[in-house]
Design a protein around this motif. Structure first.
Motif: not given
Length: 237
Positions: A53-54, A56
Protein backbone atom coordinates in the motif's frame (compact mmCIF):
# COMPACT_ATOMS: atom_id res chain seq x y z
CA UNK A 1 -11.08 21.61 11.85
CA UNK A 2 -10.66 18.46 13.93
CA UNK A 3 -11.33 15.08 12.36
CA UNK A 4 -14.41 14.52 14.59
CA UNK A 5 -16.21 17.54 13.21
CA UNK A 6 -14.77 17.03 9.77
CA UNK A 7 -16.29 13.60 9.28
CA UNK A 8 -19.44 13.32 11.36
CA UNK A 9 -21.64 14.85 8.64
CA UNK A 10 -20.06 12.87 5.82
CA UNK A 11 -20.33 9.53 7.55
CA UNK A 12 -23.52 9.86 9.61
CA UNK A 13 -25.73 8.78 6.74
CA UNK A 14 -23.44 5.87 5.90
CA UNK A 15 -23.64 4.49 9.44
CA UNK A 16 -27.40 4.66 9.93
CA UNK A 17 -27.46 1.01 9.09
CA UNK A 18 -24.73 -1.61 9.28
CA UNK A 19 -23.97 -3.18 5.94
CA UNK A 20 -24.03 -6.94 5.66
CA UNK A 21 -22.59 -6.80 2.14
CA UNK A 22 -18.96 -7.90 1.96
CA UNK A 23 -16.09 -5.54 1.60
CA UNK A 24 -14.36 -6.01 -1.71
CA UNK A 25 -11.61 -8.58 -2.00
CA UNK A 26 -10.37 -10.55 1.01
CA UNK A 27 -7.39 -12.77 1.67
CA UNK A 28 -7.43 -15.13 -1.32
CA UNK A 29 -4.29 -17.20 -0.99
CA UNK A 30 -4.26 -20.54 -2.86
CA UNK A 31 -5.72 -23.31 -0.70
CA UNK A 32 -3.45 -25.82 0.96
CA UNK A 33 -3.62 -29.52 0.26
CA UNK A 34 -6.35 -29.92 2.88
CA UNK A 35 -8.48 -27.28 1.18
CA UNK A 36 -7.89 -24.45 3.66
CA UNK A 37 -5.27 -21.78 4.14
CA UNK A 38 -3.33 -21.94 7.35
CA UNK A 39 -3.15 -18.89 9.60
CA UNK A 40 0.55 -18.55 8.82
CA UNK A 41 -0.13 -18.48 5.07
CA UNK A 42 -2.90 -15.92 5.48
CA UNK A 43 -0.71 -13.70 7.64
CA UNK A 44 2.08 -13.74 5.06
CA UNK A 45 -0.34 -12.77 2.31
CA UNK A 46 -1.95 -10.01 4.40
CA UNK A 47 1.43 -8.55 5.34
CA UNK A 48 2.55 -8.51 1.71
CA UNK A 49 -0.62 -6.67 0.74
CA UNK A 50 -0.10 -4.12 3.48
CA UNK A 51 3.50 -3.60 2.49
CA UNK A 52 2.36 -2.81 -1.06
CA UNK A 53 0.00 0.00 0.00
CA UNK A 54 1.17 3.51 -0.73
CA UNK A 55 1.33 6.22 1.91
CA UNK A 56 -1.51 8.04 0.12
CA UNK A 57 -3.69 4.92 0.24
CA UNK A 58 -3.07 4.52 3.96
CA UNK A 59 -3.82 8.20 4.64
CA UNK A 60 -7.10 8.06 2.72
CA UNK A 61 -8.11 4.82 4.44
CA UNK A 62 -7.31 6.33 7.82
CA UNK A 63 -9.39 9.42 7.12
CA UNK A 64 -12.44 7.42 6.02
CA UNK A 65 -12.10 4.81 8.75
CA UNK A 66 -11.73 7.41 11.51
CA UNK A 67 -14.96 9.11 10.53
CA UNK A 68 -16.83 5.82 10.27
CA UNK A 69 -15.72 4.61 13.72
CA UNK A 70 -16.57 7.94 15.34
CA UNK A 71 -20.05 7.93 13.82
CA UNK A 72 -20.62 4.36 14.98
CA UNK A 73 -19.65 5.35 18.52
CA UNK A 74 -21.98 8.36 18.58
CA UNK A 75 -25.26 7.48 20.28
CA UNK A 76 -24.12 3.93 21.06
CA UNK A 77 -21.48 4.61 23.68
CA UNK A 78 -22.06 7.12 26.51
CA UNK A 79 -19.69 10.06 26.22
CA UNK A 80 -18.04 9.34 29.56
CA UNK A 81 -17.45 5.65 28.78
CA UNK A 82 -14.06 3.95 28.56
CA UNK A 83 -12.82 2.87 25.15
CA UNK A 84 -9.83 0.58 24.77
CA UNK A 85 -7.95 1.03 21.50
CA UNK A 86 -4.65 -0.06 20.07
CA UNK A 87 -2.03 2.41 18.85
CA UNK A 88 -1.26 1.48 15.26
CA UNK A 89 1.92 0.42 13.52
CA UNK A 90 2.94 2.16 10.27
CA UNK A 91 1.33 -0.43 7.95
CA UNK A 92 -2.03 -0.32 9.76
CA UNK A 93 -4.80 2.25 9.48
CA UNK A 94 -3.55 5.06 11.74
CA UNK A 95 -5.48 5.05 15.03
CA UNK A 96 -3.73 8.07 16.54
CA UNK A 97 -6.26 10.55 15.06
CA UNK A 98 -9.04 8.26 16.26
CA UNK A 99 -7.97 8.11 19.90
CA UNK A 100 -7.40 11.88 19.94
CA UNK A 101 -10.93 12.36 18.61
CA UNK A 102 -12.32 10.01 21.25
CA UNK A 103 -10.74 12.20 23.92
CA UNK A 104 -12.15 15.34 22.34
CA UNK A 105 -15.63 13.76 22.43
CA UNK A 106 -15.33 13.11 26.17
CA UNK A 107 -14.47 9.40 26.18
CA UNK A 108 -11.77 7.98 28.41
CA UNK A 109 -9.23 5.96 26.46
CA UNK A 110 -6.90 3.17 27.52
CA UNK A 111 -4.27 1.59 25.28
CA UNK A 112 -2.06 -1.50 25.55
CA UNK A 113 1.02 -1.20 27.71
CA UNK A 114 3.22 -3.95 26.33
CA UNK A 115 6.32 -4.98 28.26
CA UNK A 116 7.57 -7.98 26.35
CA UNK A 117 7.63 -10.06 29.51
CA UNK A 118 6.32 -13.60 29.95
CA UNK A 119 2.97 -14.11 28.25
CA UNK A 120 0.90 -13.92 31.43
CA UNK A 121 2.70 -10.78 32.61
CA UNK A 122 2.66 -8.91 29.30
CA UNK A 123 -1.06 -8.02 29.40
CA UNK A 124 -1.38 -4.47 30.68
CA UNK A 125 -3.06 -1.17 29.88
CA UNK A 126 -2.45 2.52 30.50
CA UNK A 127 -4.54 5.67 30.18
CA UNK A 128 -4.09 7.69 27.02
CA UNK A 129 -4.67 11.39 27.60
CA UNK A 130 -4.36 14.58 25.58
CA UNK A 131 -0.67 15.27 25.13
CA UNK A 132 0.36 11.82 26.38
CA UNK A 133 4.06 11.28 26.07
CA UNK A 134 4.59 8.13 24.05
CA UNK A 135 7.64 5.92 23.93
CA UNK A 136 8.35 2.97 21.63
CA UNK A 137 7.45 -0.30 23.33
CA UNK A 138 7.58 -3.90 22.19
CA UNK A 139 7.72 -4.27 18.37
CA UNK A 140 7.86 -0.47 18.10
CA UNK A 141 4.28 -0.07 19.36
CA UNK A 142 3.81 3.26 21.12
CA UNK A 143 2.84 3.24 24.78
CA UNK A 144 2.17 6.07 27.27
CA UNK A 145 4.76 6.87 29.87
CA UNK A 146 2.19 6.72 32.68
CA UNK A 147 1.74 3.97 35.23
CA UNK A 148 0.28 0.68 33.95
CA UNK A 149 -3.20 -0.24 35.19
CA UNK A 150 -3.01 -4.03 35.20
CA UNK A 151 -4.72 -6.57 32.95
CA UNK A 152 -8.10 -6.47 34.80
CA UNK A 153 -8.46 -2.78 33.91
CA UNK A 154 -9.92 -3.86 30.57
CA UNK A 155 -13.13 -4.72 32.41
CA UNK A 156 -13.82 -0.95 32.54
CA UNK A 157 -14.06 -0.69 28.75
CA UNK A 158 -17.43 -0.52 26.98
CA UNK A 159 -15.80 -1.21 23.60
CA UNK A 160 -12.45 -2.65 22.55
CA UNK A 161 -11.03 -1.50 19.21
CA UNK A 162 -9.02 -4.43 17.85
CA UNK A 163 -6.23 -4.68 15.29
CA UNK A 164 -5.99 -7.58 12.89
CA UNK A 165 -4.74 -8.71 9.51
CA UNK A 166 -8.10 -10.00 8.24
CA UNK A 167 -11.64 -10.62 9.41
CA UNK A 168 -14.52 -12.93 8.50
CA UNK A 169 -18.19 -12.04 8.24
CA UNK A 170 -18.78 -14.89 10.70
CA UNK A 171 -16.88 -12.91 13.37
CA UNK A 172 -13.54 -14.65 12.91
CA UNK A 173 -10.40 -12.55 13.26
CA UNK A 174 -6.85 -13.12 12.08
CA UNK A 175 -4.51 -11.54 14.60
CA UNK A 176 -0.79 -10.96 14.45
CA UNK A 177 0.06 -14.41 15.79
CA UNK A 178 1.22 -13.76 19.35
CA UNK A 179 -2.20 -14.21 20.98
CA UNK A 180 -1.88 -11.02 23.03
CA UNK A 181 -5.47 -9.88 22.49
CA UNK A 182 -6.92 -13.34 22.99
CA UNK A 183 -5.36 -13.36 26.47
CA UNK A 184 -6.26 -9.73 27.14
CA UNK A 185 -9.93 -10.14 26.18
CA UNK A 186 -10.39 -12.70 28.95
CA UNK A 187 -10.64 -9.64 31.24
CA UNK A 188 -13.58 -8.00 29.45
CA UNK A 189 -16.99 -7.95 31.10
CA UNK A 190 -20.08 -9.50 29.47
CA UNK A 191 -21.56 -7.24 26.80
CA UNK A 192 -18.30 -5.52 25.88
CA UNK A 193 -18.35 -4.53 22.20
CA UNK A 194 -15.50 -5.84 20.04
CA UNK A 195 -14.82 -3.81 16.89
CA UNK A 196 -12.18 -4.85 14.36
CA UNK A 197 -10.53 -2.24 12.09
CA UNK A 198 -9.35 -3.35 8.64
CA UNK A 199 -8.73 -2.17 5.10
CA UNK A 200 -11.56 -2.86 2.64
CA UNK A 201 -9.90 -5.84 0.95
CA UNK A 202 -9.15 -7.70 4.18
CA UNK A 203 -12.66 -9.05 4.75
CA UNK A 204 -13.66 -12.56 3.74
CA UNK A 205 -16.37 -15.08 4.65
CA UNK A 206 -14.48 -17.00 7.32
CA UNK A 207 -10.99 -17.57 8.70
CA UNK A 208 -9.38 -20.48 10.56
CA UNK A 209 -10.14 -20.22 14.27
CA UNK A 210 -9.07 -21.99 17.43
CA UNK A 211 -10.96 -22.47 20.71
CA UNK A 212 -9.16 -19.59 22.43
CA UNK A 213 -9.93 -17.09 19.65
CA UNK A 214 -12.46 -14.33 20.38
CA UNK A 215 -15.13 -13.50 17.80
CA UNK A 216 -15.79 -9.85 16.93
CA UNK A 217 -19.22 -8.27 16.62
CA UNK A 218 -18.42 -5.59 14.03
CA UNK A 219 -15.79 -5.19 11.32
CA UNK A 220 -15.18 -1.58 10.28
CA UNK A 221 -13.34 -0.68 7.07
CA UNK A 222 -13.06 2.65 5.27
CA UNK A 223 -16.24 1.95 3.25
CA UNK A 224 -18.10 -0.79 5.14
CA UNK A 225 -19.57 -1.41 8.58
CA UNK A 226 -20.20 -5.15 8.79
CA UNK A 227 -22.24 -6.72 11.58
CA UNK A 228 -20.85 -10.23 11.84
CA UNK A 229 -22.65 -13.51 12.39
CA UNK A 230 -20.83 -13.88 15.72
CA UNK A 231 -22.36 -16.83 17.56
CA UNK A 232 -21.19 -15.51 20.91
CA UNK A 233 -23.31 -13.63 23.40
CA UNK A 234 -21.88 -10.20 22.66
CA UNK A 235 -24.16 -7.63 21.04
CA UNK A 236 -22.86 -6.39 17.68
CA UNK A 237 -23.69 -2.68 18.07
Amino acid sequence: MHVWAQHRGTHRARCRRAEHAPAAGGPNAPPTEGGQNTKAQLRRLARRRRADRTADERREATRELTGRVLDLARGRIPNDAVIASYLSLPDEPDTHPLVDSFLEAGYRVMVPYMTGGPAADDIDWAWYTTGSELSPGVLGIDRPRGEPLGAPALSRASVVILPGLAGGRDGSRLGMGAGWYDRALAHTRPGTLLWLLLFDDEVTDTLPQEPHDHAVGVIITPHHTIVTADNGNRPAV
